[in-house]
Scaffold this active site. Structure first.
Site, PDB file in Angstrom:
ATOM      1  N   LYS A  22      -0.009 -34.535 -10.189  1.00  0.00           N
ATOM      2  CA  LYS A  22       0.423 -33.591  -9.142  1.00  0.00           C
ATOM      3  C   LYS A  22      -0.137 -32.202  -9.422  1.00  0.00           C
ATOM      4  O   LYS A  22      -0.680 -31.546  -8.531  1.00  0.00           O
ATOM      5  CB  LYS A  22       1.956 -33.528  -9.099  1.00  0.00           C
ATOM      6  CG  LYS A  22       2.502 -32.337  -8.323  1.00  0.00           C
ATOM      7  CD  LYS A  22       4.015 -32.256  -8.333  1.00  0.00           C
ATOM      8  CE  LYS A  22       4.639 -31.492  -9.460  1.00  0.00           C
ATOM      9  NZ  LYS A  22       4.676 -30.027  -9.351  1.00  0.00           N
ATOM     10  N   ASN A  23       0.010 -31.746 -10.659  1.00  0.00           N
ATOM     11  CA  ASN A  23      -0.338 -30.356 -10.962  1.00  0.00           C
ATOM     12  C   ASN A  23      -1.842 -30.111 -11.052  1.00  0.00           C
ATOM     13  O   ASN A  23      -2.279 -28.970 -11.201  1.00  0.00           O
ATOM     14  CB  ASN A  23       0.378 -29.891 -12.239  1.00  0.00           C
ATOM     15  CG  ASN A  23       1.858 -29.667 -11.980  1.00  0.00           C
ATOM     16  OD1 ASN A  23       2.311 -29.713 -10.832  1.00  0.00           O
ATOM     17  ND2 ASN A  23       2.620 -29.443 -13.042  1.00  0.00           N
ATOM     18  N   CYS A 126      10.490 -25.106  -8.444  1.00  0.00           N
ATOM     19  CA  CYS A 126      11.662 -25.511  -9.221  1.00  0.00           C
ATOM     20  C   CYS A 126      12.411 -24.277  -9.698  1.00  0.00           C
ATOM     21  O   CYS A 126      11.808 -23.304 -10.163  1.00  0.00           O
ATOM     22  CB  CYS A 126      11.231 -26.336 -10.425  1.00  0.00           C
ATOM     23  SG  CYS A 126      10.766 -28.014 -10.010  1.00  0.00           S
ATOM     24  N   ARG A 131      10.291 -16.691 -12.499  1.00  0.00           N
ATOM     25  CA  ARG A 131       8.938 -17.067 -12.089  1.00  0.00           C
ATOM     26  C   ARG A 131       8.243 -16.002 -11.219  1.00  0.00           C
ATOM     27  O   ARG A 131       7.894 -16.272 -10.056  1.00  0.00           O
ATOM     28  CB  ARG A 131       8.947 -18.425 -11.378  1.00  0.00           C
ATOM     29  CG  ARG A 131       9.689 -19.496 -12.159  1.00  0.00           C
ATOM     30  CD  ARG A 131       9.525 -20.857 -11.558  1.00  0.00           C
ATOM     31  NE  ARG A 131       8.236 -21.449 -11.877  1.00  0.00           N
ATOM     32  CZ  ARG A 131       7.820 -22.622 -11.435  1.00  0.00           C
ATOM     33  NH1 ARG A 131       8.565 -23.324 -10.624  1.00  0.00           N
ATOM     34  NH2 ARG A 131       6.648 -23.097 -11.790  1.00  0.00           N
ATOM     35  N   ASP A 316       7.247 -29.275 -19.230  1.00  0.00           N
ATOM     36  CA  ASP A 316       7.539 -30.264 -18.189  1.00  0.00           C
ATOM     37  C   ASP A 316       8.015 -31.602 -18.767  1.00  0.00           C
ATOM     38  O   ASP A 316       8.359 -32.520 -18.003  1.00  0.00           O
ATOM     39  CB  ASP A 316       6.304 -30.495 -17.301  1.00  0.00           C
ATOM     40  CG  ASP A 316       6.025 -29.299 -16.403  1.00  0.00           C
ATOM     41  OD1 ASP A 316       6.831 -28.358 -16.381  1.00  0.00           O
ATOM     42  OD2 ASP A 316       4.974 -29.306 -15.720  1.00  0.00           O
ATOM     43  N   ARG A 408       9.128 -35.122  -5.147  1.00  0.00           N
ATOM     44  CA  ARG A 408       8.071 -34.107  -5.244  1.00  0.00           C
ATOM     45  C   ARG A 408       7.036 -34.508  -6.293  1.00  0.00           C
ATOM     46  O   ARG A 408       5.877 -34.085  -6.194  1.00  0.00           O
ATOM     47  CB  ARG A 408       8.671 -32.758  -5.665  1.00  0.00           C
ATOM     48  CG  ARG A 408       9.388 -32.015  -4.584  1.00  0.00           C
ATOM     49  CD  ARG A 408       9.721 -30.610  -5.064  1.00  0.00           C
ATOM     50  NE  ARG A 408       8.537 -29.983  -5.640  1.00  0.00           N
ATOM     51  CZ  ARG A 408       8.559 -29.090  -6.620  1.00  0.00           C
ATOM     52  NH1 ARG A 408       9.694 -28.695  -7.141  1.00  0.00           N
ATOM     53  NH2 ARG A 408       7.435 -28.566  -7.083  1.00  0.00           N
TER      54      ARG A 408
HETATM   55  C1  LIG Z   1       2.372 -26.623  -9.972  1.00  0.00           C
HETATM   56  C2  LIG Z   1       2.214 -26.425 -11.426  1.00  0.00           C
HETATM   57  O1  LIG Z   1       1.141 -26.625 -11.982  1.00  0.00           O
HETATM   58  N1  LIG Z   1       3.292 -26.033 -12.074  1.00  0.00           N
HETATM   59  C3  LIG Z   1       3.251 -25.917 -13.511  1.00  0.00           C
HETATM   60  C4  LIG Z   1       2.780 -24.516 -13.889  1.00  0.00           C
HETATM   61  O2  LIG Z   1       3.689 -23.610 -13.300  1.00  0.00           O
HETATM   62  P1  LIG Z   1       3.293 -22.078 -13.225  1.00  0.00           P
HETATM   63  O3  LIG Z   1       1.843 -21.934 -13.017  1.00  0.00           O
HETATM   64  O4  LIG Z   1       4.225 -21.462 -12.252  1.00  0.00           O
HETATM   65  O5  LIG Z   1       3.693 -21.601 -14.702  1.00  0.00           O
HETATM   66  P2  LIG Z   1       3.024 -20.434 -15.558  1.00  0.00           P
HETATM   67  O6  LIG Z   1       2.172 -21.071 -16.615  1.00  0.00           O
HETATM   68  O7  LIG Z   1       2.394 -19.446 -14.662  1.00  0.00           O
HETATM   69  O8  LIG Z   1       4.308 -19.775 -16.229  1.00  0.00           O
HETATM   70  C5  LIG Z   1       4.367 -19.531 -17.621  1.00  0.00           C
HETATM   71  C6  LIG Z   1       5.261 -18.349 -17.874  1.00  0.00           C
HETATM   72  O9  LIG Z   1       4.637 -17.175 -17.377  1.00  0.00           O
HETATM   73  C7  LIG Z   1       5.526 -16.456 -16.547  1.00  0.00           C
HETATM   74  N2  LIG Z   1       4.741 -15.779 -15.502  1.00  0.00           N
HETATM   75  C8  LIG Z   1       3.858 -16.478 -14.744  1.00  0.00           C
HETATM   76  C9  LIG Z   1       3.126 -15.860 -13.769  1.00  0.00           C
HETATM   77  C10 LIG Z   1       3.314 -14.481 -13.570  1.00  0.00           C
HETATM   78  O10 LIG Z   1       2.693 -13.864 -12.694  1.00  0.00           O
HETATM   79  N3  LIG Z   1       4.190 -13.804 -14.331  1.00  0.00           N
HETATM   80  C11 LIG Z   1       4.925 -14.420 -15.311  1.00  0.00           C
HETATM   81  O11 LIG Z   1       5.720 -13.782 -15.995  1.00  0.00           O
HETATM   82  C12 LIG Z   1       6.457 -17.531 -15.985  1.00  0.00           C
HETATM   83  O12 LIG Z   1       7.673 -17.000 -15.509  1.00  0.00           O
HETATM   84  C13 LIG Z   1       6.635 -18.420 -17.199  1.00  0.00           C
HETATM   85  O13 LIG Z   1       7.593 -17.869 -18.055  1.00  0.00           O
HETATM   86  O14 LIG Z   1       2.782 -24.382 -15.318  1.00  0.00           O
HETATM   87  C14 LIG Z   1       4.085 -24.534 -15.905  1.00  0.00           C
HETATM   88  C15 LIG Z   1       3.932 -24.301 -17.401  1.00  0.00           C
HETATM   89  O15 LIG Z   1       3.168 -25.272 -17.981  1.00  0.00           O
HETATM   90  C16 LIG Z   1       4.635 -25.915 -15.586  1.00  0.00           C
HETATM   91  O16 LIG Z   1       5.960 -26.000 -16.054  1.00  0.00           O
HETATM   92  C17 LIG Z   1       4.635 -26.180 -14.080  1.00  0.00           C
HETATM   93  O17 LIG Z   1       4.942 -27.534 -13.834  1.00  0.00           O
HETATM   94  C1  LIG Z   2       7.952 -27.017 -12.371  1.00  0.00           C
HETATM   95  C2  LIG Z   2       7.188 -27.889 -11.720  1.00  0.00           C
HETATM   96  O1  LIG Z   2       6.702 -27.727 -10.466  1.00  0.00           O
HETATM   97  P1  LIG Z   2       6.587 -26.315  -9.685  1.00  0.00           P
HETATM   98  O2  LIG Z   2       5.749 -25.462 -10.585  1.00  0.00           O
HETATM   99  O3  LIG Z   2       5.944 -26.662  -8.396  1.00  0.00           O
HETATM  100  O4  LIG Z   2       7.981 -25.787  -9.526  1.00  0.00           O
HETATM  101  C3  LIG Z   2       6.812 -29.153 -12.360  1.00  0.00           C
HETATM  102  O5  LIG Z   2       5.837 -29.790 -11.916  1.00  0.00           O
HETATM  103  O6  LIG Z   2       7.500 -29.551 -13.326  1.00  0.00           O
END
Ligand SMILES: CC(=O)N[C@H]1[C@@H](OP(=O)(O)OP(=O)(O)OC[C@H]2O[C@@H](n3ccc(=O)[nH]c3=O)[C@H](O)[C@@H]2O)O[C@H](CO)[C@@H](O)[C@@H]1O
Ligand SMILES: C=C(OP(=O)(O)O)C(=O)O
Length: 429
Positions: A22-23, A126, A131, A316, A408
């Site tokens: 998915k990701n 989620c 986030r 995850d 999802r």
């Molecule tokens: C759709 C998808 O691929 N989702 C994955 C993606 O989420 P996602 O891309 O949202 O997660 P991030 O790696 O960006 O988040 C990591 C950390 O950085 C923080 N952060 C992120 C962006 C930002 O602008 N500012 C900030 O502070 C977040 O709150 C979190 O604490 O990576 C996460 C971490 O492996 C996974 O759990 C999610 O399943």
């Molecule tokens: C947190 C997840 O998805 P999303 O980043 O879309 O919330 C996930 O794939 O576990």
């Protein structure tokens, strides 16, 4: 809302085909906005998030065609989707479409890079922490975009196109790295991403972008260098296997006992999780096209883990591992370092008899002899599947409510488990 019923206590035996990730599929689909030519993606999982993203892309004017099943293909064979963004009519991604899914926000990067403007609702996804998207916006600003937040939307503009720059992420962000990559491939000049995410899904996106004509070096390392090009072309790309689905079923087998081969997946995508699983007493054997997971007769050893960006233990898989530890011999400490509120499963696991207490970012799990079935509530995607794992080992019936979270991210979950001997069924409500 659908419910899942599980009668626990049956070991798993058989073969589970692993779907495309998915990701990875989501950012790959979004990358179709970078070109007017057709991007053909195979091994795309049949998931609610994929359907939601098709709606969002459709709203921008992207045409999609789902290629029919070939003779002999099973539903788990993955679908092939052709996406063509030759006629983008709208660079706005509205709230009602974006609010359910985090990844949809990432359309901001290709829209901005190719059309010079994007208006994208701030995302949902989620509920596992606040986030923010500050780092994603910082990356775009570094490449010359102006951004304002207006009425819940991020409005990004560039006058004369994006310019290469040096993006230094203060913390590892998967979404930030995807966004930086998709913006930089069409920027004028060179972009360097420092402290880039090294997740396999980032490498998969970079591989697809390279097939489309992008010039990228270093994907999979903390330093990625991108030489912008003026246009990208169409390409064909197969989505990589889902390492989180792989790890989830591996933990299910560790929990119930049995012997299962996970097909169409790769051990190198989740070494840290498989190494940890081996230390719990589960036999893990990498195969040419999959992984064999066995636990026969032995109990589950308690092991401590800390979640970390790749190649560390994935956040995850934290909830699923916690489910496993509820039946371990002894105490396990599970530290969550990525998301500040990713312990929603604790109270639901407790309904099944698990003993878990929270100490800040650590969940202390005292393994119990047996779990007992109960009604529980799915709160987010991975938390939901941790309840499935616990239910598979609990005595009697577990009823999981709000299963739309599961849909999802897990393709054909009940079918895959039933074929391995689990007693699990969906009640359509
Ligand atoms: C759709 C998808 O691929 N989702 C994955 C993606 O989420 P996602 O891309 O949202 O997660 P991030 O790696 O960006 O988040 C990591 C950390 O950085 C923080 N952060 C992120 C962006 C930002 O602008 N500012 C900030 O502070 C977040 O709150 C979190 O604490 O990576 C996460 C971490 O492996 C996974 O759990 C999610 O399943
Ligand atoms: C947190 C997840 O998805 P999303 O980043 O879309 O919330 C996930 O794939 O576990």
């Amino acid at each position: 809302m659908d419910r899942i019923h599980i009668v626990g206590g049956k070991p798993l035996h058989g073969i589970i085909p692993i779907s495309g990730a998915k990701n990875a599929a989501l950012p790959l689909m979004i990358a179709s906005l970078l070109t007017g030519e057709t991007l053909e993606l195979s091994n795309v999982p049949r998931l609610a998030d994929v359907a939601s993203l098709l709606r969002i892309l459709g709203n921008h004017g992207v045409d999609h065609m789902v290629v029919g099943k070939r003779p002999g293909q099973t539903t788990e064979a993955g679908q092939t989707i052709r996406l063509t963004a030759s006629n983008v009519i709208d660079t706005t991604a509205p709230y009602d479409l974006v609010s359910t899914m985090r990844a949809s926000f990432w359309v901001i990067a290709p829209l901005l890079a190719r059309f010079g403007e994007a208006r994208v609702s701030l995302p949902g996804g989620c509920a596992i922490g606040t986030r923010p998207v500050d780092l994603l916006l910082m990356a775009l600003e570094t490449l010359g975009a102006t951004i304002e937040i207006d009425g819940g939307y991020a409005v990004a503009r560039t006058k004369n196109g994006l310019r290469g720059g040096e993006i230094k992420f203060p913390k590892v962000t998967v979404g930030g790295t995807h966004v930086a990559l998709m913006a930089a491939v069409l920027a004028h000049g060179t972009t360097v991403i420092e402290n880039a995410a090294r997740e396999p899904e980032v490498v998969d996106l970079a591989a697809c972008l390279s097939r489309m004509g992008a010039r990228i070096e270093g994907a999979g390392t903390p330093r990625i260098e991108i030489e912008g090009v003026s246009r990208l072309s169409g390409a064909r790309h197969a989505v990589l296997p889902d390492r989180i689905e792989t790890g989830t079923y591996a933990m299910a087998v560790a929990m119930t006992g049995g012997d299962v081969t996970l097909e169409n997946t790769r051990a190198d995508l989740l070494h840290s999780a498989l190494d940890i699983l081996a230390t719990t007493g589960t036999e893990v054997t990498p195969l040419d096209d999959g992984i064999r997971v066995r636990r026969n007769g032995h109990g589950i050893a308690a092991v401590d883990i800390t979640t970390d960006p790749f190649p560390g233990f994935p956040t995850d898989l934290q909830a699923q591992f916690m489910a496993l530890m509820t039946r371990a011999k002894g105490q396990s400490r599970i530290r969550e370092t990525i998301f500040e509120n990713r312990f929603m499963h604790v109270q639901e696991l407790a309904r099944l008899g698990a003993k878990i207490r929270l100490e800040g970012d650590v969940a202390v799990v005292e393994g119990v002899e047996r779990l007992k079935g109960a009604p529980v509530m799915a709160t987010d995607l991975r938390a939901s599947v941790s309840l499935v794992i616990a239910g598979l080992a609990a005595e009697g019936e577990t009823q999981i409510n709000r299963v739309y979270h599961l849909d999802r991210g897990f393709e054909a979950l009940e079918a895959k488990l039933v074929r391995c001997g689990a007693e699990i069924r969906r009640e359509r409500v």
